[in-house]
Design a protein around this motif. Structure first.
Motif: not given
Length: 187
Positions: A128-155
């Motif tokens: 449900e947490k993932d579904q909420e994040i995706i819904a908040l992003l899509e309903n918020g209508n940004p023009c792009a989403v950038l994510t910081i990699s969870l791993d420091a050594s690879e993307l």
């Protein structure tokens, strides 16, 4: 040929010769044909279940924050974009719930980038947490989403979903300070 040698031969074929084989790719099709051929050679009956799926090619990307070039990698299956917008950096789901995302480039980091989000249509497990994040992003209508990699050594992509309707990219952790102090970005 020993069992160990046979296994090694199969792994070399799949992992080295064919290599990465995302769903829908020509390499995926080659891996399926190889597996079917090998199973038939063992006297087994093989039935393929066909289904439609997308293929995607990484054509690269560029990001400039206040004129400074920042390295990015487009997220697998992302939509293309060409935009210039204000940055909004968000590190928690509470901030995401309250943020005005419309027309902005959203930067997700912190607790929002601890583990990849399940694709919207992944019916086997979709928290449900993932579904909420995706819904908040899509309903918020940004023009792009950038994510910081969870791993420091690879993307590591946080969003890998052909059904996600917002262009997205992955950035190394080392780029976060430039994004936190940046005002506008060109992607």
């Amino acid at each position: 040929m020993s069992q160990r040698e046979k296994i090694k031969r199969h792994l070399n074929k799949l992992c080295k010769d064919i290599g990465p084989r995302p769903t829908g790719s020509a390499a995926n099709e080659a891996a399926v044909k190889y597996a079917c051929s090998e199973l038939k050679a063992c006297g087994l009956s093989v039935e393929r279940q066909e289904f439609d799926c997308i293929d995607w090619h990484n054509d690269g990307g560029r990001l400039y924050v206040d004129g400074e070039s920042i390295p990015i990698t487009p997220a697998p299956y992302t939509l293309p974009c060409e935009t210039e917008a204000e940055l909004v950096c968000i590190q928690s789901i509470d901030q995401l719930r309250q943020a005005d995302l419309k027309g902005k480039i959203v930067v997700l980091y912190g607790e929002l980038c601890i583990e990849p989000l399940m694709p919207k249509g992944f019916m086997f497990w979709n928290p449900e947490k993932d579904q909420e994040i995706i819904a908040l992003l899509e309903n918020g209508n940004p023009c792009a989403v950038l994510t910081i990699s969870l791993d420091a050594s690879e993307l590591v992509p946080m969003i890998e979903d052909g059904d996600f309707n917002i262009p997205c990219a992955i950035l190394p952790r080392s780029c976060l300070p430039a994004l936190l102090t940046g005002k506008t970005a060109n992607l």
